[in-house]
Scaffold this motif. Structure first.
Motif, PDB file in Angstrom:
ATOM      1  N   UNK A 112      -7.820  -5.445  16.158  1.00 49.94           N
ATOM      2  CA  UNK A 112      -7.875  -5.300  17.609  1.00 49.94           C
ATOM      3  C   UNK A 112      -8.271  -3.894  18.046  1.00 49.94           C
ATOM      4  N   UNK A 113      -8.579  -3.036  17.070  1.00 51.05           N
ATOM      5  CA  UNK A 113      -8.989  -1.675  17.386  1.00 51.05           C
ATOM      6  C   UNK A 113      -7.858  -0.707  17.598  1.00 51.05           C
ATOM      7  N   UNK A 114      -6.618  -1.135  17.358  1.00 50.98           N
ATOM      8  CA  UNK A 114      -5.474  -0.253  17.543  1.00 50.98           C
ATOM      9  C   UNK A 114      -5.312   0.693  16.366  1.00 50.98           C
ATOM     10  N   UNK A 115      -5.003   1.961  16.664  1.00 48.13           N
ATOM     11  CA  UNK A 115      -4.812   2.951  15.612  1.00 48.13           C
ATOM     12  C   UNK A 115      -3.466   2.723  14.929  1.00 48.13           C
ATOM     13  N   UNK A 116      -3.450   2.886  13.613  1.00 47.17           N
ATOM     14  CA  UNK A 116      -2.217   2.729  12.859  1.00 47.17           C
ATOM     15  C   UNK A 116      -2.218   3.725  11.714  1.00 47.17           C
ATOM     16  N   UNK A 117      -1.071   4.328  11.448  1.00 49.94           N
ATOM     17  CA  UNK A 117      -0.892   5.238  10.318  1.00 49.94           C
ATOM     18  C   UNK A 117       0.017   4.558   9.294  1.00 49.94           C
ATOM     19  N   UNK A 118      -0.410   4.570   8.068  1.00 51.79           N
ATOM     20  CA  UNK A 118       0.357   3.959   6.977  1.00 51.79           C
ATOM     21  C   UNK A 118       0.673   5.028   5.946  1.00 51.79           C
ATOM     22  N   UNK A 119       1.942   5.269   5.709  1.00 49.35           N
ATOM     23  CA  UNK A 119       2.381   6.273   4.739  1.00 49.35           C
ATOM     24  C   UNK A 119       2.678   5.598   3.408  1.00 49.35           C
ATOM     25  N   UNK A 120       2.351   6.263   2.322  1.00 48.88           N
ATOM     26  CA  UNK A 120       2.606   5.711   0.990  1.00 48.88           C
ATOM     27  C   UNK A 120       2.745   6.831  -0.015  1.00 48.88           C
ATOM     28  N   UNK A 121       3.405   6.527  -1.118  1.00 49.19           N
ATOM     29  CA  UNK A 121       3.582   7.516  -2.187  1.00 49.19           C
ATOM     30  C   UNK A 121       2.278   7.729  -2.951  1.00 49.19           C
ATOM     31  N   UNK A 122       1.413   6.734  -2.952  1.00 48.97           N
ATOM     32  CA  UNK A 122       0.087   6.886  -3.542  1.00 48.97           C
ATOM     33  C   UNK A 122      -0.878   5.967  -2.815  1.00 48.97           C
ATOM     34  N   UNK A 123      -2.067   6.475  -2.542  1.00 47.97           N
ATOM     35  CA  UNK A 123      -3.157   5.694  -1.965  1.00 47.97           C
ATOM     36  C   UNK A 123      -4.187   5.451  -3.070  1.00 47.97           C
ATOM     37  N   UNK A 124      -4.587   4.205  -3.218  1.00 47.30           N
ATOM     38  CA  UNK A 124      -5.573   3.844  -4.232  1.00 47.30           C
ATOM     39  C   UNK A 124      -6.837   3.379  -3.533  1.00 47.30           C
ATOM     40  N   UNK A 125      -7.921   4.095  -3.784  1.00 48.89           N
ATOM     41  CA  UNK A 125      -9.221   3.742  -3.216  1.00 48.89           C
ATOM     42  C   UNK A 125      -9.938   2.769  -4.135  1.00 48.89           C
ATOM     43  N   UNK A 147       5.193   6.402 -10.545  1.00 50.07           N
ATOM     44  CA  UNK A 147       6.084   6.002  -9.452  1.00 50.07           C
ATOM     45  C   UNK A 147       7.540   5.940  -9.906  1.00 50.07           C
ATOM     46  N   UNK A 148       7.756   5.528 -11.133  1.00 47.94           N
ATOM     47  CA  UNK A 148       9.111   5.455 -11.663  1.00 47.94           C
ATOM     48  C   UNK A 148       9.673   6.839 -11.977  1.00 47.94           C
ATOM     49  N   UNK A 149       8.783   7.763 -12.340  1.00 51.02           N
ATOM     50  CA  UNK A 149       9.247   9.090 -12.752  1.00 51.02           C
ATOM     51  C   UNK A 149       9.602   9.980 -11.569  1.00 51.02           C
ATOM     52  N   UNK A 150       9.049   9.672 -10.392  1.00 50.79           N
ATOM     53  CA  UNK A 150       9.283  10.516  -9.218  1.00 50.79           C
ATOM     54  C   UNK A 150       9.883   9.688  -8.087  1.00 50.79           C
ATOM     55  N   UNK A 151      10.628  10.362  -7.234  1.00 52.94           N
ATOM     56  CA  UNK A 151      11.170   9.687  -6.053  1.00 52.94           C
ATOM     57  C   UNK A 151      10.249   9.846  -4.852  1.00 52.94           C
TER      58      UNK A 151
END
Length: 428
Positions: free
Chosen positions: A155-168, A336-340
């Protein structure tokens, strides 16, 4: 989407093709909260050669999805027939390198629309979430690390998504790679591909895929289904530097001209052209030479075509996506398991080293093939020599089919080829 935007994820995967879906599937199976984003809705058409190299079957088996892919009824190819610009040909098969393993005695050919959908469904069954119609625009940074993505929903709405890792995993023109500063200056090899899916009579090919090398490009043909008529993949690859403008302006005319100039098609060219006309405009892709400066950094990893791509001639793209995703998921799971908190680039270095080793090995073969196929007279000569040396022809096809490493081309097969070339020179 709103719930995901308001809570911290373990992993955001951008792109739900084979690389993204397999990475998401494996990480979700290991208990991580994974969100897949894609700008399109599935199933969707995808320009591709649609052929999986034989070794991909072993990877799919390890991932537990081989039976689901086989249930889709893919065509089976026992090898490839390669035609030179002057009409010479050689055949190469997989059986010798398979060594009795029925999984890899032939390769599978299946439309990407169906393959990608099956892998995506497996990721969702594993527990990953999916949001379609999302266009990623920027990466979110903090303390020098990638911490998420900024996107717009359908719908064109802006959204921010936070994550511990981003995979492109968003393909050749990866937004993630560009926003991370990972893209490098393209090389000199610039190719475009144009793909159609006509229905052709049973027996149009004889159980092999076909590659017709012509001056400035090639025409690939492979069945994707059984039956009569059968859906086939027809992909024409053209040199973008010398013929790209004409190809983009009128791809249908360019495809017709390429097919008409492939002597190996002979009388079959008229059948193929008639079958192509109802298909409409071909699906375009490329240019393909998309190198990257790095594949990991703090909070980020690239996989599949987003991690760098070179040449579509050898048809290894889907296999590289699958095996790369398998490796990245294993390394990212440990990190991911080694770090919080967020994953650091150093946590992913073993994956980066693995990518570099595979890339060096693949590029040696791809560049050697490109050197020969880009020179019609040399291609004519090598094709004749390979027709006389079936052991090297099989070894070459097995290497491009990911069954054997490039070093397998050395030794007795190379000696046999060298002798054939010597005798050809003596007979001139």
């Amino acid at each position: 989407m709103s719930g995901a935007a308001n809570s911290r994820l373990d992993v955001v995967v951008v792109g739900a093709g084979p690389a993204g879906s397999v990475t998401a599937m494996q990480l979700a199976r290991n208990g991580h909260r994974v969100l897949l984003l894609d700008r399109t809705a599935f199933p969707r058409a995808k320009p591709c050669g649609d052929c999986l190299s034989p070794e991909a079957a072993r990877v799919l088996d390890r991932l537990g999805v081989l039976s689901a892919v086989e249930a889709l009824g893919p065509a089976r190819l026992r090898g490839w027939r390669i035609w030179s610009p002057d009409g010479q040909r050689f055949d190469g098969g997989f059986e010798r390198a398979a060594r009795g393993d029925a999984r890899v005695e032939s390769s599978m050919a299946l439309a990407r629309e169906r393959l990608d959908d099956a892998l995506l469904r497996a990721a969702l069954e594993a527990g990953a979430d999916l949001v379609e119609g999302v266009r990623v625009e920027q990466l979110l940074f903090g303390d020098g690390a990638v911490q998420g993505v900024a996107a717009r929903d359908h719908d064109g709405r802006a959204v921010h998504l936070r994550a511990r890792i981003v995979i492109g995993a968003d393909g050749l023109r990866s937004v993630v790679a560009r926003r991370a500063g990972a893209t490098a200056r393209p090389g000199r090899l610039r190719k475009l591909s144009f793909t159609s899916h006509p229905r052709l009579p049973a027996g149009f090919t004889d159980g092999r895929g076909e590659m017709h090398v012509i001056d400035g490009g090639c025409v690939g043909i492979a069945p994707l289904t059984s039956g009569d008529p059968a859906v086939h993949n027809v992909t024409c690859v053209r040199d973008a530097a010398t013929r790209g403008a004409a190809a983009r302006k009128d791809p249908a005319t360019m495809v017709e001209a390429m097919i008409g100039s492939a002597p190996g098609l002979g009388e079959r060219a008229a059948i193929l052209l008639a079958a192509l006309r109802p298909c409409g405009p071909p699906l375009a892709s490329g240019p393909f030479d998309r190198p990257t400066r790095f594949v990991v950094r703090d909070g980020l990893a690239l996989v599949g075509d987003a991690a760098g791509y070179y040449d579509p001639f050898t048809g290894q793209g889907v296999f590289q996506a699958l095996v790369g995703a398998e490796r990245l998921a294993a390394v990212a799971d440990g990190a991911l398991r080694a770090r919080s908190g967020g994953v650091r680039g150093d946590d992913l270095r073993s994956y980066a080293r693995w990518v570099a080793r595979r890339r060096r090995s693949a590029l040696r073969v791809q560049r050697a093939i490109e050197f020969v196929t880009a020179r019609p007279r040399l291609m004519n000569r090598f094709t004749l020599a390979l027709e006389r040396t079936p052991s090297f022809a099989d070894a070459l096809i097995a290497t491009t089919g990911d069954l054997t490493p490039p070093r397998a081309l050395a030794g007795p097969p190379l000696a046999e080829l060298s002798l054939a070339l010597f005798r050809m020179g003596m007979s001139r």
